[in-house]
Every structure is written in C-alpha cells, then in structure tokens.
Motif scaffolding. Structure first.
Motif, PDB file in Angstrom:
ATOM      1  N   ALA A 401      48.744  61.360  33.236  1.00  0.00           N
ATOM      2  CA  ALA A 401      47.646  61.039  32.319  1.00  0.00           C
ATOM      3  C   ALA A 401      48.103  60.009  31.291  1.00  0.00           C
ATOM      4  O   ALA A 401      49.245  60.031  30.825  1.00  0.00           O
ATOM      5  CB  ALA A 401      47.152  62.294  31.617  1.00  0.00           C
ATOM      6  N   SER A 402      47.202  59.112  30.938  1.00  0.00           N
ATOM      7  CA  SER A 402      47.543  58.057  29.984  1.00  0.00           C
ATOM      8  C   SER A 402      47.222  58.441  28.550  1.00  0.00           C
ATOM      9  O   SER A 402      47.535  57.694  27.632  1.00  0.00           O
ATOM     10  CB  SER A 402      46.779  56.771  30.335  1.00  0.00           C
ATOM     11  N   ASP A 403      46.578  59.582  28.355  1.00  0.00           N
ATOM     12  CA  ASP A 403      46.162  59.956  27.007  1.00  0.00           C
ATOM     13  C   ASP A 403      46.773  61.263  26.526  1.00  0.00           C
ATOM     14  O   ASP A 403      46.218  61.941  25.682  1.00  0.00           O
ATOM     15  CB  ASP A 403      44.637  60.059  26.947  1.00  0.00           C
ATOM     16  N   GLY A 423      44.556  64.019  29.902  1.00  0.00           N
ATOM     17  CA  GLY A 423      43.365  63.794  30.726  1.00  0.00           C
ATOM     18  C   GLY A 423      42.085  64.224  30.045  1.00  0.00           C
ATOM     19  O   GLY A 423      41.136  64.654  30.702  1.00  0.00           O
ATOM     20  N   GLY A 424      42.054  64.153  28.719  1.00  0.00           N
ATOM     21  CA  GLY A 424      40.861  64.510  27.976  1.00  0.00           C
ATOM     22  C   GLY A 424      40.639  65.989  27.805  1.00  0.00           C
ATOM     23  O   GLY A 424      39.595  66.407  27.286  1.00  0.00           O
ATOM     24  N   ALA A 425      41.587  66.823  28.181  1.00  0.00           N
ATOM     25  CA  ALA A 425      41.422  68.279  28.095  1.00  0.00           C
ATOM     26  C   ALA A 425      42.631  68.907  27.414  1.00  0.00           C
ATOM     27  O   ALA A 425      43.743  68.353  27.424  1.00  0.00           O
ATOM     28  CB  ALA A 425      41.240  68.880  29.483  1.00  0.00           C
ATOM     29  N   ALA A 481      50.643  60.439  20.238  1.00  0.00           N
ATOM     30  CA  ALA A 481      50.563  60.227  21.678  1.00  0.00           C
ATOM     31  C   ALA A 481      51.880  60.614  22.324  1.00  0.00           C
ATOM     32  O   ALA A 481      52.947  60.550  21.699  1.00  0.00           O
ATOM     33  CB  ALA A 481      50.240  58.767  21.961  1.00  0.00           C
ATOM     34  N   LEU A 482      51.776  61.040  23.601  1.00  0.00           N
ATOM     35  CA  LEU A 482      52.961  61.386  24.378  1.00  0.00           C
ATOM     36  C   LEU A 482      53.077  60.413  25.550  1.00  0.00           C
ATOM     37  O   LEU A 482      52.650  60.714  26.681  1.00  0.00           O
ATOM     38  CB  LEU A 482      52.866  62.825  24.890  1.00  0.00           C
ATOM     39  N   PRO A 483      53.647  59.216  25.305  1.00  0.00           N
ATOM     40  CA  PRO A 483      53.820  58.273  26.416  1.00  0.00           C
ATOM     41  C   PRO A 483      54.714  58.888  27.483  1.00  0.00           C
ATOM     42  O   PRO A 483      55.713  59.557  27.167  1.00  0.00           O
ATOM     43  CB  PRO A 483      54.488  57.064  25.760  1.00  0.00           C
ATOM     44  N   ALA A 484      54.369  58.687  28.719  1.00  0.00           N
ATOM     45  CA  ALA A 484      55.105  59.311  29.819  1.00  0.00           C
ATOM     46  C   ALA A 484      56.586  58.954  29.757  1.00  0.00           C
ATOM     47  O   ALA A 484      56.953  57.781  29.651  1.00  0.00           O
ATOM     48  CB  ALA A 484      54.512  58.876  31.151  1.00  0.00           C
TER      49      ALA A 484
END
Length: 735
Positions: A401-403, A423-425, A481-484
């Motif tokens: 997920a990017s978010d 993923g918005g959740a 944010a949690l960048p991968a």
C-alpha cells in the motif's frame, strides 16, 4: 723605660685646583658603593614620593618605575588592582613584615591582562598574583620572558593559565601555584619553555589544577624538590615528543596525591630527550576512576619509591563527603544487610527504589524498618529507564500500500490510541490505556505480529536497557506516513514521560512510608538517575517534581567550587552529584594492603577536591557483603570523612556555599588553611633522599645539607612546627 716619641715629618700641602678637587670627588663617588634605596607602597596612603610609609606610593607600578638595581620595593598589605612589568634588573619587590603593614598583598589584574610580566633578574617575595578576573584562556597570571627571576613565598593563581616560564628560567621557593580555571578543557596551565636555562621549584605546592597540567618542554633541567602536587584532574606533568630537557625533569622527595581523575598517566613524557626521574617520592594511585591503571609512561623512572599507602597527613581544609547506597527494588534484602554494616559504624545509607517494579507489602515493611533508623529511600524512576533516551519504538511497513501510516492519538499529554492504516483502512488500533498494551514492551510484539508490519524496541548500546518498560501512554501524539521499507521512530511526550518516571515514583514512595516515629508521612526528596544518565532537561524535571538532591554518575559534578556545573563559575549542582561503583574504581576482592592504599588515594582526592561522592552497587554479584564490610571499615577509620544520605550531603553544601538557583551553589566558606604536615607515624617522616645543600623548608626553617628529610613540604623528622605566621597562611588558602 718609656717608648721614644716618633715625630712624623710635617707634610707640605699644595692647594688643589677646583678641577682637580672635582675629579677627586667623582672618583670617590665611583669607588664607594651606592646605598640601596627602599621605596614604600601602600594603597591606603595619600600618595607621595615613596620615601617613607607616610609618603608611600599608592601602586606597585610606581615603585617599579622609581627603583634602580639593588633597590627594594616594600608593599603594605592590601589589594592592588594593576598589572605589573619589570623595567630593570636587580629590583626586589616584597610584601612588608613591618607592624601595621604586614597583611597579605594581592595583585589583581583586570580581564585579559597578565598580572606580572618579568623580563629581568628580580626577586618577588610574599605576594599573591591573582588572575581570577581574567576569562581569556591563553593569558597567564605570571609570564616570564627573561632574567632568571626568583619567587619566594608567593602565591600564583587563580587564573586561566597560571605560570609561563620562558628564556632565562626561574626559581621558586615555598610558593603555592594553584587555582587553574580552564574548566573541562585539557591544557597547560604551567608552561616551561626555558631554552638552555634551569627551572627549580623548592618546597612548592601545586594545587587545584582542574584539567590543567604542567608542560615541561625545554630547559637545561627542571627540578622539583620537596613539592606537593595535588588536585590535578588530568595529567600532572606532560612532555611532548619534541621536548628537550638534557638534564631531565627531576622530582625529589615529592608527594603526588589527588591526581589523575581523567588521564592516561599521572606523568607522561613522549620524549627520550625529556626523561623524568622520581627519587624517593610517594605517588598514590590514579584517583578516583582508574586506580589499577599505569601511573607513568615510558621515559619515566622511579628510584626508591615509597609505598603508596596513606601519607597520614594533618588536614584542616575540607571534609570528604560520602554517601553509600544500594540500587534497585530487586536488591532490597541486600540493602538491609549493607545497612546493618553501616549502622554498626554510625553510617546512614540510601536505597535507590524503582518504585513501580515489584515492591511487595513485605518489601515496604522492610524498607520502613530501615527508614526508622535514619536511612534514606530515593526515587530511582518508576520503571528503571534511561531518562535521556527520547525514542520509544521503531515501526517498519513492508507491504504494497502507498498510503500506510501510523497515528498516535492523545488525551491531554497521555497517549490513548495507536492506529495503523494501509490501503485506506485501519489495520489495527491499540488502546494504550488498557492493561494489554500498557507498556511499549506489550505494543511492539502486537505490531510485529501483523502481516506486512514489524516493530522493535529501542536499546542503548553498552547497557542492558530496552524501552520495553516505558509506559505506552508516554508516546507523543503524531501522524506519520510509513514508506515501504523505511523505519519510522516514535518518540516520547516529555511532559507525560517525566510525570510517569520522575513525579509518580515520589508519590508512590511517600504514600507507602512514614517518617521515623510514624507521626508524619515520609518525604522523598532525593532522586537517583538510572543508568547514570542525566542532562539539563532531566535535572530540571527532577527539580520541578520536588527533588532537592540527586545522584548522577561519572559525569556528575563532584566538587564544591568544581567545574562541571554549566554556566555558573565554580558552581556545584546538588541535582547532579558524582557517583561511582567501588568495584569499578577500586577493583574486586582485594587484599587488605591494596584496598587500604586505594581507599586512601580516593579519600585524599576527596578531601583535596572538597568532593561529595556517592558509592553504590547493586546485588552481591557486583560487590559482595565481605567487600562492603572491608570498604566500610576503611572508610569509617578516617576521621575526616563525613557520611550521610543524599539529603545530608545537600545540607552540607547549602551550609558551606551560597545558593545560585536553588540547586546550584557557589562555594563561599572553607576553612582557611590546609595543613599537609605528616602526622606522627607517617611513612613520609625521614623517608626522603638527603640533600647536598642547605634548604629552607616550607615553614622557613633551614634543613642542613646531609639531613635526611621527610617527603613533602614540612621536612624535619618528628618535628611539628608551630602555627604558621599569618603572612605564610597565604600559601595554603583554599581559593
């Protein structure tokens, strides 16, 4: 028969011409020695030509301008705010011994000024050169550039740099060189760069040097005879690789104590061309951190060294202040055993209690028994955590997920929810107020169990510390944010953290204990920082929580009038007392002789420095009961050690210093004179190497050639000199 009368022929005189008569008078004047003049100086005088006390000059500088070779400038007691420099050779400047004028003479220069600059052969006697007003690091109190001057019964210091000896060399007899004010910066405070000339110190005291050292660089030779060198926190003597002293630096009948707190060696010569020889000297172990380390470098040789036991000196200057304690709730039973050893010697001790960690009702009862006999309980944080470590945990996202994000939501300053989204959740939300996620150690494995997420505790290298025990509610509110693949670190909320770890344990202790006798609640006003870790923010938090004394660690300031106290010159912060473990500095399982030598060195350092020190350990595996018993016996045998709780130490500081801000104190009161004479039975008596010339000892008595002297400042074996004349008391003032 009477002797015949002899009749001399009557001479015939021829009148001299006026020119011839004048020539005779000139020749007669040249043949007769000039009478030396004395010029008088008195700061309180109305001013005059210096010919009498009534017409005395008001500055020493005026006397130096008037004096010719062979003249004397006699100075009345007082403080002279001036900077001096020589103008011609052969002048003697002396503090007066005349009645009404024989008080201490202090020359005190302004900021940025050298007190005395010497470029001519001259004599300086019974004067104090005070550079305490100077703040510039490379300005010397006394600077010698030529002329081979002699200093007798003078005090040089305090100041940034104390003494610089250049070309021509110099001699010093019965002088005190003390009070370096360079703080924690290593640097030369006595510099010898005399070229091909000699430098001699006879019966001199070098004292209170902080991190300054003597740098012997060039000279034909450097001699220290019957000197006391003490109070160096770093090196005592250093010669660099390019130093050249063909005759060597020679210490004879010298006593080195209270030295080497933070130094590789007490004496360090990197040059074979500047060798150092110690003959019949007593050098105590490096104090107080590394007594087991080497005292000397290569190029340093001992000849007939004295055993480094207690020198058994008379002291009249400072008490050594000592607190003894045991740390951690897990060691309450061990504390009761150590406290019993202390009680037998009339000593009170301190328990450092991490109050939220497994303290049972029985433990509180045991602690109360010890409190009833005068022992102290100090807060040790609630959960025994590093108070300066702001990081609490690290989260990494490895999903697609990017978010992805992490959010910490707070109510006031207390964190209540930690939420992870992707993923918005919402992936997971943790109620930080529940017992299931009460600590960081409970939150981290829960996050690590989620698919695509990992989490880790914060550790401090070199310690057993992890952030597992920190309360989750101490997390700071955030949304990140949690960048991968990129770790994100969550930090604490300082306000909540200090409340939970500093203020709360105070309340816990006070709610479970009563004061001795049970008539009032117990007041917990001492704090002990876990992991020896403290900074200005932590000290402020301890103060705001109501603590008035606190124990730090190796970085704590240890001496009233010390130099690790931040912006307050000469300040001592009772919220950062110096502390160490006896096993660390003394060693473990020592034989009686070695333990006595090292304890003696520790206490001599403590007395000279005016130290407030806490000695602590944890359980028996670290320093066992037999070791504590032997240590306490040796500490208690010294009548100049004052034992007490942390609050007792604070009370002593407050009584002997002036408060600056409630926790930082500036030294104002010390006994005037430090008496370093050997006691009867001291190993220093008649232990020295005989002199091949007549010497005048520190009290002014002659020591004949061939006499077997004592080691140190006072030399006649078994003789206890009477009280020093007041003018000589200058030489041992605690400044």
């Amino acid at each position: 028969m009477p002797f015949p009368a002899f009749v001399l022929p009557r001479p015939r005189f021829r009148p001299l011409s006026h020119l011839a008569l004048l020539a005779c008078l000139v020749l007669a004047a040249a043949a007769a020695p000039a009478r030396a003049a004395t010029y008088y100086v008195d700061a309180a005088a109305p001013g005059g030509d210096g010919s009498t006390w009534a017409l005395a000059f008001t500055t020493i500088g005026q006397g130096l301008l008037a004096a010719q070779s062979g003249d004397v400038v006699e100075v009345s007691g007082g403080t002279y705010a001036e900077t001096l420099s020589t103008g011609r050779a052969g002048v003697t400047v002396t503090g007066s011994t005349a009645s009404g004028h024989n008080g201490p003479v202090t020359v005190k220069a302004a900021d940025g000024q050298t007190v005395l600059s010497v470029a001519h052969a001259s004599t300086w006697r019974r004067l104090t050169f005070d550079g305490s007003a100077n703040t510039q690091q490379y300005v010397s109190v006394v600077r010698i550039t030529g002329g081979t001057p002699a200093f007798e019964q003078c005090v040089i210091g305090p100041g940034q740099q104390l003494l610089s000896v250049g070309a021509g060399g110099a001699s010093f007899s019965r002088c005190t060189i003390q009070g370096a004010r360079r703080g924690v910066n290593y640097g030369q405070v006595v510099t010898i760069n005399a070229g091909s000339s000699a430098v001699t110190f006879d019966y001199c005291l070098f004292a209170d040097m902080q991190f300054g050292y003597i740098r012997a660089h060039t000279a034909s030779r450097v001699d220290c005879n019957n000197c006391l060198l003490a109070g160096f926190s770093g090196y005592v003597l250093y010669s660099s690789a390019d130093a050249a002293i063909p005759g060597g630096t020679n210490l004879r009948n010298c006593l080195l104590i209270s030295n080497g707190y933070a130094a590789d060696y007490l004496i360090w010569s990197e040059s074979a061309s500047a060798a150092v020889t110690l003959t019949t000297c007593l050098t105590q172990p490096r104090s107080p951190v590394d007594m087991t380390g080497a005292k000397y470098s290569a190029n340093v040789t001992e000849v007939n060294p004295l055993a480094p036991g207690s020198p058994r000196l008379l002291h009249g200057r400072r008490q050594a202040l000592v607190n003894l304690g045991i740390d951690d709730a897990a060691n309450i039973d061990f504390w009761t055993q150590v406290a019993a050893l202390c009680k037998a010697r009339g000593i009170k001790s301190t328990l450092a209690l991490d109050a939220a960690d497994n303290v049972s009702d029985q433990d509180w009862s045991t602690i109360q028994t010890q409190v009833n006999t005068g022992n102290e309980v100090a807060a040790h944080s609630a959960h025994h955590v590093v108070l300066t470590e702001k990081r609490l945990l690290t989260i990494t996202y490895a999903g697609t997920a990017s978010d992805a994000a992490v959010t910490v939501e707070s109510v006031g300053t207390a964190a209540r929810t930690l939420r992870l989204t992707a993923g918005g959740a919402t992936v997971a939300a943790y109620d930080l107020g529940s017992a299931a996620y009460d600590t960081i150690g409970e939150v981290v494995p829960a996050i690590a169990a989620l698919p695509g997420f990992s989490a880790s505790l914060i550790t401090v290298p070199g310690t057993s510390y992890t952030s597992a025990r920190v309360l989750s509610q101490d997390l700071d509110a955030t949304s990140q944010a949690l960048p991968a693949g990129t770790p994100v670190t969550l930090v604490r909320n300082d306000t909540q953290f200090f409340e939970d770890e500093i203020a709360v344990p105070k309340a816990i202790i006070e709610s479970h204990l009563s004061a001795p006798g049970g008539a009032a609640p117990y007041t917990c006003d001492s704090f002990i920082y876990p992991f020896l870790d403290v900074d200005a923010q932590v000290r402020q938090a301890a103060s705001q929580a109501g603590f008035t004394a606190a124990r730090g660690g190796y970085e704590g300031n240890y001496a009233m009038g010390g130099f690790w106290s931040g912006p307050v010159p000469g300040g001592y912060d009772v919220l950062e007392m110096w502390a160490t473990q006896p096993g660390t500095i003394l060693g473990r399982h020592l034989d009686a002789t070695t333990l006595s030598q090292r304890v003696s060195a520790l206490l001599e350092w403590a007395k000279f420095t005016g130290v407030a020190i806490a000695l602590f350990s944890h359980g028996a595996k670290e320093y066992d009961l037999d070791e504590w018993r032997a240590l306490i016996e040796r500490l208690a045998a010294d009548p100049e050690v004052t034992f007490g709780t942390l609050q007792d130490l604070r009370a002593f500081v407050a009584a002997n210093a002036q408060s600056h801000d409630g926790s930082v104190y500036v030294r104002t009161v010390w006994p005037d004179v430090a008496d370093y004479r050997p006691r009867p039975g001291s190993p220093l008596l008649a232990a020295g190497s005989p002199y091949d010339r007549v010497m005048a000892d520190f009290a002014g008595r002659l020591v004949p050639a061939g006499t077997l002297p004592s080691v140190g400042l006072y030399q006649l074996a078994g003789d206890q000199p009477s009280a020093l004349p007041s003018v000589l008391q200058l030489l041992l003032l605690g400044q």
